[in-house]
Motif scaffolding. Sequence first.
Motif, PDB file in Angstrom:
ATOM      1  N   UNK A  53      13.653  77.230 -11.575  1.00  0.00           N
ATOM      2  CA  UNK A  53      12.693  77.104 -10.463  1.00  0.00           C
ATOM      3  C   UNK A  53      11.696  78.259 -10.416  1.00  0.00           C
ATOM      4  N   UNK A  54      11.558  78.990 -11.508  1.00  0.00           N
ATOM      5  CA  UNK A  54      10.536  80.035 -11.588  1.00  0.00           C
ATOM      6  C   UNK A  54       9.207  79.395 -11.974  1.00  0.00           C
ATOM      7  N   UNK A  55       8.710  78.573 -11.028  1.00  0.00           N
ATOM      8  CA  UNK A  55       7.470  77.848 -11.255  1.00  0.00           C
ATOM      9  C   UNK A  55       6.460  78.271 -10.189  1.00  0.00           C
ATOM     10  N   UNK A  56       5.206  78.447 -10.575  1.00  0.00           N
ATOM     11  CA  UNK A  56       4.183  78.945  -9.623  1.00  0.00           C
ATOM     12  C   UNK A  56       4.042  78.073  -8.374  1.00  0.00           C
ATOM     13  N   UNK A  57       3.846  76.761  -8.562  1.00  0.00           N
ATOM     14  CA  UNK A  57       3.594  75.881  -7.417  1.00  0.00           C
ATOM     15  C   UNK A  57       4.849  75.682  -6.570  1.00  0.00           C
ATOM     16  N   UNK A  58       6.014  75.645  -7.208  1.00  0.00           N
ATOM     17  CA  UNK A  58       7.238  75.519  -6.422  1.00  0.00           C
ATOM     18  C   UNK A  58       7.449  76.765  -5.567  1.00  0.00           C
ATOM     19  N   UNK A  59       7.107  77.924  -6.113  1.00  0.00           N
ATOM     20  CA  UNK A  59       7.196  79.155  -5.333  1.00  0.00           C
ATOM     21  C   UNK A  59       6.308  79.110  -4.106  1.00  0.00           C
ATOM     22  N   UNK A  60       5.095  78.559  -4.263  1.00  0.00           N
ATOM     23  CA  UNK A  60       4.192  78.422  -3.112  1.00  0.00           C
ATOM     24  C   UNK A  60       4.757  77.437  -2.087  1.00  0.00           C
ATOM     25  N   UNK A  62       7.949  76.645  -1.571  1.00  0.00           N
ATOM     26  CA  UNK A  62       9.105  77.236  -0.906  1.00  0.00           C
ATOM     27  C   UNK A  62       8.662  78.284   0.115  1.00  0.00           C
ATOM     28  N   UNK A  63       7.638  79.044  -0.219  1.00  0.00           N
ATOM     29  CA  UNK A  63       7.120  80.046   0.726  1.00  0.00           C
ATOM     30  C   UNK A  63       6.523  79.368   1.956  1.00  0.00           C
ATOM     31  N   UNK A  64       5.829  78.247   1.738  1.00  0.00           N
ATOM     32  CA  UNK A  64       5.250  77.494   2.861  1.00  0.00           C
ATOM     33  C   UNK A  64       6.339  76.948   3.777  1.00  0.00           C
ATOM     34  N   UNK A  65       7.401  76.436   3.171  1.00  0.00           N
ATOM     35  CA  UNK A  65       8.502  75.885   3.968  1.00  0.00           C
ATOM     36  C   UNK A  65       9.212  76.960   4.783  1.00  0.00           C
TER      37      UNK A  65
END
Length: 521
Positions: A53-60, A62-65
Amino acid sequence: MNSAYLYVRVSTDEQKRKGYSLPEQEERLLRHCEQNNIEVKGIFREDYSAKNFNRPEWGKLLSTLKTRKKKDAENVLFIKWDRFSRNIEYAYQMIGILRGIGVQAMAIDQPIDFTIPESTVMLAVYLSIPEAENGRRALNTMAGMRRAKKAGRWISTAPKGYQNLSYPDGRKYIAPRQPEASLMQWVFQELAKGFYNAEQVRKMAYSRGLKCERNNFWKIIRNPIYCGVVVVPPYENEEIQFVKALHEPIISESLFYEVQDVLNGNRKKVATKVVSMDALPLRGFLECPDCHRMLTGSASKGRHGNYYHYYHCSDKCKCRFKANTVNEYFEKELLNFELTPAVGKLYKTVVMDIFQSQNRTGLDERKHLAGKIDEQEKILSNARKRYMTDEIDADDFKAIKLECNEALRILEAKLTDMPNKLDSLKSVEGLLDIVIEKYSNIQKHYKNANISDKRKLIGSMYPQNLCFDGTGHRTPYLNNALSLILLVNSNLNGIKKGEKLSFNNLSPQVARRGIEPLFLE
């Protein structure tokens, strides 16, 4: 479900092979939300691998959630579970993290009702299938790579000196790229000489245009790809293999193994060269007549700003000579070594005759290498017999086999690279022509040469240091071939005009000396 965030993902590899596309996934998710009256709060588009899960968009996402103001129940929608993750361990961890912040992950094509306990079995199936596909794909890829290596193909990014190219049918291969290929060839040749260590050679190559960092440089000079050998690493019951490559090698196998001997410390390094100024070509060749230590050289600044060069001893010894005086004396001495046309012709004839008669040395060396090859094959055969009779175990036999195969590979490479008799004869004849041309007008050649060539010439003439006392010089002995030339020149006056020059009409002193085929640079 009143609202949701949409997550669409595709890997570049899948996008090319299966035709998945981000717009297609996004369109289906939007249609699903519209049909089920679900508010779309955001869309996150990913072009990244799902191995973790070290993916740029997934990180964004998860941060939004995690930072949303209202902690109401939220959802993340995607097409299938393989869009979410292709690793079952990481997938369960992320599902737990999402539940901790009140978020539910859902796949619209593979729906799971988490209120039913038995549905977790289906979740495990959905999550395990992508990981199994990845595992199978990795095995197939590795098997394909091993097949390509066994066929002699280089399958990675081209190393320094090569470039990646493709045949018309799409098959990949590598080919030398200039000027990097010539620079890599020069690197191996310099390393084989042993004058400089690897880091010094790297810096010199860098100044010539080879851009290569230290760590990568150490890797490439250990890589047999440059001599046309592909290494197939061991796997399961298969041993390491060395396969002849399909691409054009930059260097020979014998040169590569010679460099490895130098790097491993198995070959004695040549003494470091003495650096000298143009006005001091004899620095490092002169011996002090008083204390017999090596004379050095330096320049002194005069009253009018001019510099005067001297050969001198250490501070305790006051021995000191003007460089111009010594240099002029040495240049006059060179006239004694000038070859007349008759002597040059005789020298070439005798050396070529001796070389042809003694060319058995090359044959003896071939026999020596062939004998060593037979010896290694006998050792391997004996080990195989002892293994079959249970005298040694499998590990010992494997170690002996690996060692013998390595020795055989190196010996066969040396035997293959040995020049044949005709090539050697032409090479020697060419060297003799160069030597005779230079020594026919040695004084002029010496004066016009650069400092490096001057020092090579001096070193080839005098095996030991010169001792200059201010008026003359003495030396323990000359080069054998030059000593003979002096004797021949001294006998020319006694030969009648028109008489053919040979050992029969030279003095007994000369005839007794004989001649050694010594080839000078």
